[in-house]
Every structure is written in C-alpha cells, then in structure tokens.
Scaffold this motif. Structure first.
Motif, PDB file in Angstrom:
ATOM      1  N   GLN A  81      52.143  46.936  34.616  1.00 53.49           N
ATOM      2  CA  GLN A  81      53.196  47.552  35.428  1.00 53.49           C
ATOM      3  C   GLN A  81      52.931  49.047  35.463  1.00 53.49           C
ATOM      4  O   GLN A  81      53.100  49.731  34.470  1.00 53.49           O
ATOM      5  CB  GLN A  81      54.581  47.262  34.831  1.00 53.49           C
ATOM      6  N   VAL A  82      52.459  49.544  36.597  1.00 49.27           N
ATOM      7  CA  VAL A  82      52.082  50.943  36.720  1.00 49.27           C
ATOM      8  C   VAL A  82      53.239  51.780  37.257  1.00 49.27           C
ATOM      9  O   VAL A  82      53.495  52.872  36.792  1.00 49.27           O
ATOM     10  CB  VAL A  82      50.823  51.093  37.613  1.00 49.27           C
ATOM     11  N   GLY A  83      53.952  51.265  38.238  1.00 50.64           N
ATOM     12  CA  GLY A  83      55.105  51.967  38.822  1.00 50.64           C
ATOM     13  C   GLY A  83      56.365  51.149  38.639  1.00 50.64           C
ATOM     14  O   GLY A  83      56.332  49.920  38.672  1.00 50.64           O
ATOM     15  N   ALA A  84      57.485  51.841  38.472  1.00 44.04           N
ATOM     16  CA  ALA A  84      58.751  51.147  38.224  1.00 44.04           C
ATOM     17  C   ALA A  84      59.248  50.364  39.437  1.00 44.04           C
ATOM     18  O   ALA A  84      59.965  49.386  39.291  1.00 44.04           O
ATOM     19  CB  ALA A  84      59.814  52.150  37.787  1.00 44.04           C
ATOM     20  N   ASN A  85      58.874  50.782  40.636  1.00 44.11           N
ATOM     21  CA  ASN A  85      59.412  50.154  41.845  1.00 44.11           C
ATOM     22  C   ASN A  85      58.348  49.457  42.678  1.00 44.11           C
ATOM     23  O   ASN A  85      58.477  49.365  43.895  1.00 44.11           O
ATOM     24  CB  ASN A  85      60.121  51.212  42.693  1.00 44.11           C
ATOM     25  N   ALA A  86      57.288  48.979  42.031  1.00 40.38           N
ATOM     26  CA  ALA A  86      56.197  48.332  42.769  1.00 40.38           C
ATOM     27  C   ALA A  86      55.647  47.151  41.985  1.00 40.38           C
ATOM     28  O   ALA A  86      55.822  47.064  40.763  1.00 40.38           O
ATOM     29  CB  ALA A  86      55.080  49.333  43.046  1.00 40.38           C
ATOM     30  N   LEU A  87      54.984  46.264  42.699  1.00 36.91           N
ATOM     31  CA  LEU A  87      54.329  45.120  42.062  1.00 36.91           C
ATOM     32  C   LEU A  87      53.315  45.597  41.021  1.00 36.91           C
ATOM     33  O   LEU A  87      52.793  46.714  41.109  1.00 36.91           O
ATOM     34  CB  LEU A  87      53.597  44.286  43.112  1.00 36.91           C
ATOM     35  N   THR A  88      53.013  44.736  40.084  1.00 36.86           N
ATOM     36  CA  THR A  88      52.038  45.057  39.048  1.00 36.86           C
ATOM     37  C   THR A  88      50.643  45.192  39.657  1.00 36.86           C
ATOM     38  O   THR A  88      50.358  44.660  40.729  1.00 36.86           O
ATOM     39  CB  THR A  88      51.990  43.946  37.983  1.00 36.86           C
ATOM     40  N   TRP A  89      49.782  45.917  38.952  1.00 38.18           N
ATOM     41  CA  TRP A  89      48.354  45.921  39.260  1.00 38.18           C
ATOM     42  C   TRP A  89      47.795  44.717  38.524  1.00 38.18           C
ATOM     43  O   TRP A  89      48.139  44.466  37.367  1.00 38.18           O
ATOM     44  CB  TRP A  89      47.702  47.203  38.783  1.00 38.18           C
ATOM     45  N   VAL A  90      46.942  43.931  39.191  1.00 33.92           N
ATOM     46  CA  VAL A  90      46.486  42.653  38.633  1.00 33.92           C
ATOM     47  C   VAL A  90      44.972  42.538  38.749  1.00 33.92           C
ATOM     48  O   VAL A  90      44.375  42.980  39.721  1.00 33.92           O
ATOM     49  CB  VAL A  90      47.141  41.463  39.380  1.00 33.92           C
ATOM     50  N   ARG A  91      44.377  41.907  37.751  1.00 34.24           N
ATOM     51  CA  ARG A  91      42.964  41.513  37.826  1.00 34.24           C
ATOM     52  C   ARG A  91      42.935  39.993  37.846  1.00 34.24           C
ATOM     53  O   ARG A  91      43.525  39.342  36.988  1.00 34.24           O
ATOM     54  CB  ARG A  91      42.171  42.040  36.645  1.00 34.24           C
ATOM     55  N   TYR A  92      42.285  39.432  38.858  1.00 35.71           N
ATOM     56  CA  TYR A  92      42.128  37.984  39.004  1.00 35.71           C
ATOM     57  C   TYR A  92      40.672  37.619  38.740  1.00 35.71           C
ATOM     58  O   TYR A  92      39.770  38.352  39.143  1.00 35.71           O
ATOM     59  CB  TYR A  92      42.448  37.533  40.441  1.00 35.71           C
ATOM     60  N   THR A  93      40.457  36.488  38.097  1.00 33.54           N
ATOM     61  CA  THR A  93      39.114  35.913  38.050  1.00 33.54           C
ATOM     62  C   THR A  93      39.095  34.778  39.062  1.00 33.54           C
ATOM     63  O   THR A  93      40.123  34.163  39.341  1.00 33.54           O
ATOM     64  CB  THR A  93      38.760  35.370  36.651  1.00 33.54           C
ATOM     65  N   ALA A  94      37.933  34.528  39.621  1.00 36.11           N
ATOM     66  CA  ALA A  94      37.820  33.474  40.628  1.00 36.11           C
ATOM     67  C   ALA A  94      37.865  32.109  39.943  1.00 36.11           C
ATOM     68  O   ALA A  94      37.007  31.778  39.141  1.00 36.11           O
ATOM     69  CB  ALA A  94      36.526  33.626  41.406  1.00 36.11           C
ATOM     70  N   ARG A  95      38.894  31.346  40.246  1.00 36.41           N
ATOM     71  CA  ARG A  95      39.014  29.980  39.733  1.00 36.41           C
ATOM     72  C   ARG A  95      38.231  29.021  40.616  1.00 36.41           C
ATOM     73  O   ARG A  95      37.692  28.026  40.160  1.00 36.41           O
ATOM     74  CB  ARG A  95      40.492  29.586  39.692  1.00 36.41           C
ATOM     75  N   PHE A  96      38.173  29.364  41.909  1.00 35.50           N
ATOM     76  CA  PHE A  96      37.465  28.515  42.870  1.00 35.50           C
ATOM     77  C   PHE A  96      37.028  29.390  44.033  1.00 35.50           C
ATOM     78  O   PHE A  96      37.805  30.203  44.519  1.00 35.50           O
ATOM     79  CB  PHE A  96      38.387  27.399  43.375  1.00 35.50           C
ATOM     80  N   VAL A  97      35.792  29.230  44.471  1.00 34.52           N
ATOM     81  CA  VAL A  97      35.261  29.969  45.614  1.00 34.52           C
ATOM     82  C   VAL A  97      34.654  28.949  46.570  1.00 34.52           C
ATOM     83  O   VAL A  97      33.894  28.084  46.152  1.00 34.52           O
ATOM     84  CB  VAL A  97      34.175  30.989  45.183  1.00 34.52           C
ATOM     85  N   ALA A  98      34.995  29.057  47.844  1.00 38.21           N
ATOM     86  CA  ALA A  98      34.468  28.108  48.824  1.00 38.21           C
ATOM     87  C   ALA A  98      33.928  28.841  50.043  1.00 38.21           C
ATOM     88  O   ALA A  98      34.445  29.880  50.444  1.00 38.21           O
ATOM     89  CB  ALA A  98      35.562  27.139  49.259  1.00 38.21           C
ATOM     90  N   ALA A  99      32.897  28.292  50.613  1.00 40.86           N
ATOM     91  CA  ALA A  99      32.319  28.775  51.868  1.00 40.86           C
ATOM     92  C   ALA A  99      31.784  27.556  52.600  1.00 40.86           C
ATOM     93  O   ALA A  99      31.538  26.512  51.991  1.00 40.86           O
ATOM     94  CB  ALA A  99      31.205  29.784  51.603  1.00 40.86           C
ATOM     95  N   ARG A 100      31.610  27.667  53.911  1.00 35.93           N
ATOM     96  CA  ARG A 100      31.097  26.526  54.676  1.00 35.93           C
ATOM     97  C   ARG A 100      29.717  26.119  54.184  1.00 35.93           C
ATOM     98  O   ARG A 100      29.396  24.955  54.110  1.00 35.93           O
ATOM     99  CB  ARG A 100      31.055  26.861  56.160  1.00 35.93           C
ATOM    100  N   ARG A 101      28.917  27.115  53.835  1.00 36.12           N
ATOM    101  CA  ARG A 101      27.605  26.872  53.220  1.00 36.12           C
ATOM    102  C   ARG A 101      27.509  27.805  52.029  1.00 36.12           C
ATOM    103  O   ARG A 101      28.001  28.938  52.089  1.00 36.12           O
ATOM    104  CB  ARG A 101      26.474  27.169  54.204  1.00 36.12           C
ATOM    105  N   PRO A 102      26.871  27.385  50.938  1.00 34.76           N
ATOM    106  CA  PRO A 102      26.766  28.254  49.759  1.00 34.76           C
ATOM    107  C   PRO A 102      26.217  29.637  50.113  1.00 34.76           C
ATOM    108  O   PRO A 102      25.229  29.755  50.825  1.00 34.76           O
ATOM    109  CB  PRO A 102      25.812  27.495  48.836  1.00 34.76           C
TER     110      PRO A 102
END
Length: 163
Positions: A81-102
């Motif tokens: 939580q960086v600012g009191a009136n804003a959404l948190t800053w987040v780090r996501y790891t890729a759980r699943f990645v998809a493309a039409r072709r690798p």
C-alpha cells in the motif's frame, strides 16, 4: 503500458476482524460476526501502449488479454500500500501464458507483471448496505510486463495471419 478503467467490487457478508465487546454488538456487525463489506472482484480496464494505442484489456481474475490473442493469468506474488487513497502496487507472477502459437503475441513468454503508479480504485467506504450490489470505482495505473532475458515475442507483419 498504462491503463484507465474500473476496479469492480461486490457487497458481501464477510467475517469481521473486530472482536465483540462482551455481549454488545459493534455497529454494522451481525450476531454471526459478519458484516457487509465491499469485496474486490478485480479490474476491468484497457491496456494502452507507449504510442497511445489500445492493445488489450485487463479482466477480473487477473487476466491480461492482448488483442492478438495472447494472454496471461497472474498470481499475486506481493503487494504494497503506497498511497492512502489508491490501489496497492502489486507484483504478479505468470500462472498461465497463452498464445496462438508458442512465442507469438504481445504477451507471449511473460514471466511477471508489476502494477505501479496507481490512482483511485478504492471504494468511498469499506462498508456497504445491499448484499450482492456491485460498485465500479475508476482507477489508473502503469503495468510493467517482464519476460526472461533473451525472449521476445514473434512480431507479425500486417500481411501475415495466424491459422
């Protein structure tokens, strides 16, 4: 990429962290220890690249979808939580990645995503009154997409099509 959209909330009965004082109930807390609170469902927003072009969307469930068909589903790896009136800053790891072709597509081979520079997105009050009601709260943020060193998406020319 930058984004402007809405953080979506639903009014749900959630177990309260506030302990009961003797036999008295705290305001807003039911006898079963629950209270109606805004529960976040996720973001609904457009992803815009550095040239100002809309290139995809973010959908509830931590889905990052590019218009070329590639997409990433993220897992929250950490947040602050960086600012009191804003959404948190987040780090996501890729759980699943998809493309039409690798290897093809803007979001191919993404390993992690960071949400930074957030503004807005929080409900005006944590409590709500009508169970099941939905609330959309405008927000903005910058999303940084990372892939392993040496991996870059395969670019398609305007004349190529995916089969």
């Amino acid at each position: 990429m930058t984004t402007h959209g809405d953080e979506t909330y639903v009014c749900r009965r959630i177990k309260s962290d506030v302990p009961a004082v003797g036999a008295a109930l705290q305001p807003g807390i039911a006898r079963d220890g629950t209270q109606l609170l805004w529960d976040p469902l996720g973001s609904e927003a457009l992803l815009v690249d550095a040239s100002g072009q809309s290139v995809g969307t973010i959908a509830p469930g931590r889905y990052f979808l590019a218009y070329d068909g590639s997409y990433v589903i993220g897992n929250v790896a950490g947040e602050s939580q960086v600012g009191a009136n804003a959404l948190t800053w987040v780090r996501y790891t890729a759980r699943f990645v998809a493309a039409r072709r690798p290897g093809e597509g803007r979001l191919a081979d993404i390993s992690s995503i960071q949400r930074i520079d957030t503004s807005g997105g929080l409900p005006p009050l944590p409590a709500c009154e009508l169970e099941g009601a939905h609330l959309l709260v405008p927000y903005g943020a910058t999303y940084m997409f990372y892939r392993a060193k040496g991996l870059a998406p395969v670019a398609l020319s305007a004349n190529q099509t995916l089969h």
